[in-house]
Write an enzyme that holds these catalytic residues in place. Structure first.
Site, PDB file in Angstrom:
ATOM      1  N   PHE A  79     -41.195  12.580   7.531  1.00 10.82           N
ATOM      2  CA  PHE A  79     -39.912  12.311   8.197  1.00 10.82           C
ATOM      3  C   PHE A  79     -39.972  11.156   9.187  1.00 10.82           C
ATOM      4  O   PHE A  79     -38.950  10.568   9.532  1.00 10.82           O
ATOM      5  CB  PHE A  79     -39.408  13.576   8.921  1.00 10.82           C
ATOM      6  CG  PHE A  79     -40.100  13.845  10.241  1.00 10.82           C
ATOM      7  CD1 PHE A  79     -39.684  13.205  11.401  1.00 10.82           C
ATOM      8  CD2 PHE A  79     -41.163  14.733  10.340  1.00 10.82           C
ATOM      9  CE1 PHE A  79     -40.311  13.435  12.620  1.00 10.82           C
ATOM     10  CE2 PHE A  79     -41.803  14.976  11.539  1.00 10.82           C
ATOM     11  CZ  PHE A  79     -41.374  14.313  12.685  1.00 10.82           C
ATOM     12  N   LYS A 139     -39.715  10.633  -3.398  1.00 10.42           N
ATOM     13  CA  LYS A 139     -39.181  11.895  -2.858  1.00 10.42           C
ATOM     14  C   LYS A 139     -39.308  11.790  -1.336  1.00 10.42           C
ATOM     15  O   LYS A 139     -40.382  12.015  -0.781  1.00 10.42           O
ATOM     16  CB  LYS A 139     -39.996  13.078  -3.413  1.00 10.42           C
ATOM     17  CG  LYS A 139     -39.303  14.423  -3.442  1.00 10.42           C
ATOM     18  CD  LYS A 139     -38.917  14.975  -2.096  1.00 10.42           C
ATOM     19  CE  LYS A 139     -40.090  15.490  -1.293  1.00 10.42           C
ATOM     20  NZ  LYS A 139     -39.671  15.846   0.116  1.00 10.42           N
ATOM     21  N   GLU A 162     -37.099  15.757   3.372  1.00 14.02           N
ATOM     22  CA  GLU A 162     -35.786  16.425   3.388  1.00 14.02           C
ATOM     23  C   GLU A 162     -35.157  16.364   4.790  1.00 14.02           C
ATOM     24  O   GLU A 162     -33.977  16.621   4.954  1.00 14.02           O
ATOM     25  CB  GLU A 162     -35.924  17.881   2.905  1.00 14.02           C
ATOM     26  CG  GLU A 162     -36.740  18.821   3.808  1.00 14.02           C
ATOM     27  CD  GLU A 162     -38.263  18.648   3.653  1.00 14.02           C
ATOM     28  OE1 GLU A 162     -38.697  17.668   3.031  1.00 14.02           O
ATOM     29  OE2 GLU A 162     -38.989  19.512   4.194  1.00 14.02           O
ATOM     30  N   CYS A 198     -48.040   8.766  13.625  1.00 14.88           N
ATOM     31  CA  CYS A 198     -49.426   9.113  13.287  1.00 14.88           C
ATOM     32  C   CYS A 198     -50.409   8.180  13.985  1.00 14.88           C
ATOM     33  O   CYS A 198     -51.608   8.422  13.970  1.00 14.88           O
ATOM     34  CB  CYS A 198     -49.638   9.094  11.789  1.00 14.88           C
ATOM     35  SG  CYS A 198     -49.542   7.441  11.114  1.00 14.88           S
ATOM     36  N   GLU A 236     -53.113  18.182  16.468  1.00 11.55           N
ATOM     37  CA  GLU A 236     -52.037  17.184  16.521  1.00 11.55           C
ATOM     38  C   GLU A 236     -50.805  17.839  17.155  1.00 11.55           C
ATOM     39  O   GLU A 236     -50.378  18.911  16.730  1.00 11.55           O
ATOM     40  CB  GLU A 236     -51.686  16.714  15.107  1.00 11.55           C
ATOM     41  CG  GLU A 236     -50.573  15.686  15.106  1.00 11.55           C
ATOM     42  CD  GLU A 236     -50.236  15.190  13.706  1.00 11.55           C
ATOM     43  OE1 GLU A 236     -49.877  16.005  12.843  1.00 11.55           O
ATOM     44  OE2 GLU A 236     -50.314  13.963  13.495  1.00 11.55           O
TER      45      GLU A 236
HETATM   46  P1  NAD Z   1     -45.021  17.341   6.054  1.00  9.90           P
HETATM   47  O1  NAD Z   1     -46.404  17.507   5.567  1.00  9.90           O
HETATM   48  O2  NAD Z   1     -44.283  18.518   6.544  1.00  9.90           O
HETATM   49  O3  NAD Z   1     -44.092  16.713   4.875  1.00  9.90           O
HETATM   50  C1  NAD Z   1     -44.484  15.577   4.158  1.00  9.90           C
HETATM   51  C2  NAD Z   1     -43.877  15.652   2.765  1.00  9.90           C
HETATM   52  O4  NAD Z   1     -44.400  16.784   2.076  1.00  9.90           O
HETATM   53  C3  NAD Z   1     -42.363  15.795   2.770  1.00  9.90           C
HETATM   54  O5  NAD Z   1     -41.812  15.003   1.753  1.00  9.90           O
HETATM   55  C4  NAD Z   1     -42.154  17.286   2.498  1.00  9.90           C
HETATM   56  O6  NAD Z   1     -40.973  17.552   1.784  1.00  9.90           O
HETATM   57  C5  NAD Z   1     -43.357  17.676   1.671  1.00  9.90           C
HETATM   58  N1  NAD Z   1     -43.829  19.045   1.948  1.00  9.90           N
HETATM   59  C6  NAD Z   1     -43.749  19.722   3.129  1.00  9.90           C
HETATM   60  N2  NAD Z   1     -44.331  20.935   2.996  1.00  9.90           N
HETATM   61  C7  NAD Z   1     -44.800  21.014   1.735  1.00  9.90           C
HETATM   62  C8  NAD Z   1     -45.499  22.017   0.999  1.00  9.90           C
HETATM   63  N3  NAD Z   1     -45.834  23.174   1.567  1.00  9.90           N
HETATM   64  N4  NAD Z   1     -45.810  21.760  -0.290  1.00  9.90           N
HETATM   65  C9  NAD Z   1     -45.491  20.598  -0.862  1.00  9.90           C
HETATM   66  N5  NAD Z   1     -44.819  19.609  -0.217  1.00  9.90           N
HETATM   67  C10 NAD Z   1     -44.484  19.812   1.060  1.00  9.90           C
HETATM   68  O7  NAD Z   1     -45.058  16.175   7.158  1.00  9.90           O
HETATM   69  P2  NAD Z   1     -43.898  15.706   8.148  1.00  9.90           P
HETATM   70  O8  NAD Z   1     -43.693  16.759   9.173  1.00  9.90           O
HETATM   71  O9  NAD Z   1     -42.738  15.234   7.376  1.00  9.90           O
HETATM   72  O10 NAD Z   1     -44.586  14.422   8.806  1.00  9.90           O
HETATM   73  C11 NAD Z   1     -45.423  14.476   9.928  1.00  9.90           C
HETATM   74  C12 NAD Z   1     -46.882  14.467   9.535  1.00  9.90           C
HETATM   75  O11 NAD Z   1     -47.175  13.298   8.778  1.00  9.90           O
HETATM   76  C13 NAD Z   1     -47.794  14.385  10.761  1.00  9.90           C
HETATM   77  O12 NAD Z   1     -48.891  15.246  10.568  1.00  9.90           O
HETATM   78  C14 NAD Z   1     -48.232  12.932  10.783  1.00  9.90           C
HETATM   79  O13 NAD Z   1     -49.462  12.694  11.433  1.00  9.90           O
HETATM   80  C15 NAD Z   1     -48.310  12.635   9.321  1.00  9.90           C
HETATM   81  N6  NAD Z   1     -48.234  11.195   9.070  1.00  9.90           N
HETATM   82  C16 NAD Z   1     -49.369  10.568   8.662  1.00  9.90           C
HETATM   83  C17 NAD Z   1     -49.363   9.207   8.439  1.00  9.90           C
HETATM   84  C18 NAD Z   1     -50.605   8.512   7.978  1.00  9.90           C
HETATM   85  O14 NAD Z   1     -50.525   7.388   7.523  1.00  9.90           O
HETATM   86  N7  NAD Z   1     -51.765   9.120   8.077  1.00  9.90           N
HETATM   87  C19 NAD Z   1     -48.180   8.477   8.627  1.00  9.90           C
HETATM   88  C20 NAD Z   1     -47.031   9.158   9.038  1.00  9.90           C
HETATM   89  C21 NAD Z   1     -47.076  10.531   9.257  1.00  9.90           C
END
Ligand code: NAD
Length: 482
Positions: A149, A173, A176, A281, A382
């Site tokens: 997000f 994708k 959401e 991140c 985190e």
């Molecule tokens: P998230 O893991 O909740 O969601 C990421 C994606 O995975 C979304 O598209 C979501 O729909 C999907 N998703 C969520 N739960 C899922 C599940 N149980 N099974 C399958 N798919 C699922 O992450 P977020 O809250 O959207 O983003 C924040 C996280 O992303 C933080 O931990 C941040 O550090 C990380 N991040 C990392 C980087 C990097 O380059 N390392 C960059 C940006 C964000």
């Protein structure tokens, strides 16, 4: 109430699945749109269209592909403010931060324009008597991009401009929680002239992700999100022989040495911890000082942090926007409570700061917790919010050891005027993105975004011409007897 559209086969289509997720304007705490969970048959149909489109797209000369890329680049510049406004509305970050998100996306379009150079092969004449040998790079087919997000525009652009310029087709994708920015970008993709089916968008959450992972026709997945989901995606892809690269969670340390030029750098240090409301991140999370400079750094850091103005991101006077959701706000507040229970000392308490104009927004002010020790939760997990945990190391060497004991390795920064410390830090710290007097060590598009340890699963990193070329193509060797 608006329902976010999919973009499939060149058309904006309403999803057929259950209306499952809400999009909020987090500054007002208001529901502004809904997202339907894609059904399996909708994902499979998009994949079939992408497979078909790829058979034609791979034969389009790369110079023609790059002409479309340039049109997209132009459209992105021309619509920069409109895209950024959508991002601020659905995410909460300030308009300036949203513009930065779009600019970083465009830089990847520009970097992908070098693909005609990166895709070049190699050859040897007369490698044996009458025999030539040649290496070429070929696209793999259909790739999926699954994004988080917090950077709704930039992160999909870490991948798809490279994937399509190298001859693949893609299905994106988005999160959401922030799906409207990429919905807007799809209009520009259409106007740029990408043939139908080359770039598609499907919406949903975890179920849509599973349908993507289950589809055998998808050759590879680029994922960015939290570590547990990254690990799940990585394992599922490797067990079904999909290519995969997963950016994951982070815990970033910012070491301020006694010789640092605080006056010059304080704005940059503050930006690291509180930019994007800490939902980044690459955000600074632990501020590491030494006994010699602890009091001085803490005093200035807290003073500047307390001046940041919370508010709606479209309001020009706002320095920091809200968090993404109420439950996330409560989670971050929980970390502050736990820090106190575990012996931390709250020097600046963001829980007491609520912008009067936005009483229903998901706001948390800049927070500083001092006297943090190695075993505390705020030191190890985190937080993803505007909380600075202050740790005092007894020496530079101890600071390095503490930083390296973290299970994460996304980024780490040092502020110093000493070449010795800068060099030892950059070589000795086990993080992929290192900042020397830079608080947010965000690589420019033609360098890879180089996370390590539990912050990255895979071998080839996001963005960067070389990593992307290797990820989105396969090598073939052709041996010819004349
Ligand atoms: P998230 O893991 O909740 O969601 C990421 C994606 O995975 C979304 O598209 C979501 O729909 C999907 N998703 C969520 N739960 C899922 C599940 N149980 N099974 C399958 N798919 C699922 O992450 P977020 O809250 O959207 O983003 C924040 C996280 O992303 C933080 O931990 C941040 O550090 C990380 N991040 C990392 C980087 C990097 O380059 N390392 C960059 C940006 C964000």
């Amino acid at each position: 109430m608006k329902s976010v559209m999919n973009f499939v086969d060149g058309q904006f289509l309403a999803g057929k699945g259950e209306e499952k997720y809400d999009v909020f304007n987090p500054a007002f705490g208001e529901r502004i749109a809904s997202v339907r969970e894609a059904r399996r048959e909708e994902v499979d149909r998009a994949v079939d269209i992408a497979v078909d489109a790829q058979t034609r797209w791979q034969r389009v000369p790369i110079s023609d592909k790059i002409k479309i890329l340039f049109k997209l680049e132009n459209l992105m510049w021309n619509n920069l403010e409109q895209i950024a406004e959508v991002t601020t509305i659905e995410h909460g970050k300030t308009f300036e931060e949203s513009k930065g998100d779009v600019v970083r996306a465009i830089q990847n379009v520009e970097s992908a324009a070098a693909s005609s150079y990166h895709i070049m092969g190699r050859n040897n004449r007369q490698i044996a008597n009458g025999i030539d040998e040649e290496l070429i790079r070929v696209p793999l087919g259909v790739f999926a991009v699954i994004s988080p997000f917090n950077f709704p525009v930039m992160i999909p652009f870490w991948f798809f401009p490279y994937a399509v310029t190298l001859g693949n087709t893609v299905i994106i994708k988005p999160s959401e929680k922030t799906p409207m920015s990429m919905e807007f970008v799809m209009k520009l993709v259409k106007d740029a002239g990408y043939p139908d089916g080359v770039i598609q968008l499907v919406n949903g959450g975890r179920e849509a992700v599973d349908y993507i992972l289950d589809n055998k026709k998808i050759a590879g997945v680029s994922f960015v999100g939290s570590t547990p989901v990254a690990e799940y995606v990585y394992k599922k892809c490797t067990s079904s022989r999909k290519r995969v690269q997963c950016g994951a969670s982070a815990k970033n340390f910012v070491l301020v040495m006694p010789d640092a030029d605080l006056k010059v750098n304080i704005g940059n240090i503050i930006g690291s911890f509180y930019g994007n409301a800490g939902e980044r991140c690459l955000a600074g999370s632990v501020l590491v000082t030494l006994p010699d400079n602890h009091d001085k750094v803490l005093k200035l850091f807290t003073k500047v942090a307390s001046t940041l103005k919370l508010g709606y991101g479209m309001d020009k006077s706002t320095d920091m926007g809200p968090l993404i959701r109420r439950d996330h706000l409560q989670r971050v507040e929980g970390y502050i409570e736990t820090a106190v229970e575990e012996g931390g000392k709250v020097i600046l308490d963001g829980r007491k700061i609520r912008p009067k104009r936005y009483p229903n927004g998901f706001f948390l002010g800049p927070t500083v917790v001092d006297e943090v020790t190695e075993d505390m939760k705020v030191m190890n997990e985190e937080i993803f919010g505007p909380v600075a945990s202050v740790y005092t190391a007894n020496s530079f060497e101890e600071a390095l050891q503490v930083i390296n004991s973290s299970k994460y390795g996304n980024a780490s920064s040092i502020y110093t005027t000493s070449g010795k410390f800068a060099k030892e830090f950059s070589e000795g710290v086990s993080a992929g993105n290192i900042g020397i007097n830079v608080g947010v060590a965000a690589p420019i598009a033609f360098y890879p975004f180089a996370g390590m340890k539990d912050s990255f699963f895979g071998d080839l990193h996001p963005q960067g011409g070389e990593d992307s070329t290797f990820f989105f193509t396969e090598r073939k060797v052709i041996i010819t007897r004349w």
